[in-house]
Design an enzyme around this catalytic site. Structure first.
Site, mmCIF file in Angstrom:
data_model
loop_
_atom_site.group_PDB
_atom_site.id
_atom_site.type_symbol
_atom_site.label_atom_id
_atom_site.label_comp_id
_atom_site.label_asym_id
_atom_site.label_seq_id
_atom_site.Cartn_x
_atom_site.Cartn_y
_atom_site.Cartn_z
ATOM 1 N N GLU A 83 -4.123 4.221 3.876
ATOM 2 C CA GLU A 83 -3.239 3.551 3.057
ATOM 3 C C GLU A 83 -4.192 2.996 1.855
ATOM 4 O OE1 GLU A 83 -0.772 0.680 4.932
ATOM 5 O OE2 GLU A 83 -1.815 1.784 6.865
ATOM 6 N N THR B 244 0.792 -0.925 -0.100
ATOM 7 C CA THR B 244 -0.085 0.674 -0.095
ATOM 8 C C THR B 244 0.783 1.189 0.017
ATOM 9 O OG1 THR B 244 0.151 -0.069 2.448
ATOM 10 C CG2 THR B 244 -2.133 -1.080 1.205
ATOM 11 N N ASN C 263 1.188 4.523 1.654
ATOM 12 C CA ASN C 263 0.935 5.487 2.887
ATOM 13 C C ASN C 263 0.375 6.711 3.097
ATOM 14 O OD1 ASN C 263 0.618 5.809 5.472
ATOM 15 N ND2 ASN C 263 1.974 4.974 6.055
#
Length: 317
Positions: A260, A212, A214
């Site tokens: 995220e 992901t 962030n």
């Protein structure tokens, strides 16, 4: 579109113009009515259209600590206004001294001396000047003295969002805080967007097979309620379908609230340090803590599948 930061940035030879003033956070569908009308009338009159707004939000200066969550940063508002055809955006630094400016002085210093307003377009509840003492009636009265006209536009748009409440930035913030992205999008005329720089996190998503981005969000950003959402991760002009997580990640007993975004089926993305935007399409589920990592992985796979279905069914046009 020209962008001015303060009265001193306005060109010395600036002529007559059509002006509208307001915070215009979110540039929602009600705002679009007023701004669109200003653009339309400016073209009819053969003069430029100008939007005047403020930074920081006036409430933060008048009542420190009360800064509302922002639906869009100034650069995003500028993009949206440019799309509406606005010719110039004036961002006035809202200081303590500026907040004490009497309504009459505001009219002279901003509308008359600098913008040479020919027409001012506002909503019926427009207030300005020290202690918000100025209103549309006063603005109109001064128009006779300083050779400008005032047109009042009713921006009270209604829909299903918020149970039929009139569209407003306040209502939009509430819906975002509740995770109602469908309602927020109805008011905004587009999905709610959160922006920021991609920073390194705990990298648990990468370890689990769902890397992901962030996103370190901008100050005062209106962030949706904790949960999983379908949407898009926008990078360098490309909108990538994404599964988005908002919250503290209770599975790992984390405490920091993060945003995220997992770009679905994209491999090898290196986004660290890039400014990105996350568009929230729909709420999928709340934030949960599972009994095992295996259960978490099953849920994440189901989330990605559901997000893909919602995104595929959505017509961005």
């Amino acid at each position: 579109m020209q962008r001015w930061r303060g009265l001193e940035d306005i060109p010395q030879d600036w002529g007559r113009s059509v002006v509208t003033i307001g915070s215009y956070d979110g540039v929602h569908r009600g705002h679009q009515l007023i701004i669109g009308r200003a653009v339309e009338r400016a073209r009819e009159l053969g003069v430029p259209s100008v939007v005047v707004t403020f930074d920081p939000h006036p409430s933060e200066v008048v009542r420190p600590g009360s800064h509302p969550p922002l639906l869009a940063p100034h650069h995003r508002r500028a993009e949206l206004m440019a799309e509406l055809g606005v010719d110039a955006l004036l961002i006035l630094p809202f200081t303590t001294d500026f907040s004490k400016l009497a309504p009459a002085d505001f009219i002279v210093k901003v509308l008359v001396d600098k913008l040479h307003a020919q027409l001012v377009i506002e909503g019926p509840n427009f207030r300005f000047g020290h202690k918000a003492a100025g209103n549309v009636r006063l603005l109109t009265e001064f128009g006779g003295t300083y050779d400008y006209q005032v047109e009042v536009i009713d921006l009270r748009v209604r829909g299903e969002a918020g149970g039929g409440e009139p569209f407003s930035s306040t209502l939009t913030r509430r819906l975002v805080a509740e995770g109602d992205m469908t309602g927020a999008a109805e008011i905004l005329g587009r999905p709610h967007r959160v922006e920021g720089v991609v920073v390194r996190g705990a990298q648990r998503g990468r370890e689990l097979g769902f890397p992901t981005a962030n996103v370190e969000t901008l100050p005062h950003t209106a962030i949706p309620a904790d949960g999983v959402y379908a949407g898009w991760l926008n990078v360098n002009g490309e909108a990538m379908p994404a599964a988005i997580s908002v919250g503290t990640n209770p599975q790992f007993d984390a405490t920091e609230r993060t945003v995220e975004a997992y770009a679905i089926d994209r491999v090898g993305l290196d986004l660290y340090g890039l400014h990105v935007a996350v568009d929230f399409l729909a709420y999928v589920r709340g934030m949960l803590k599972f009994d095992s990592i295996d259960e978490l992985l099953v849920a994440m796979a189901a989330d990605v599948k559901r997000c893909s279905e919602l995104i595929a069914a959505y017509d961005r046009d």
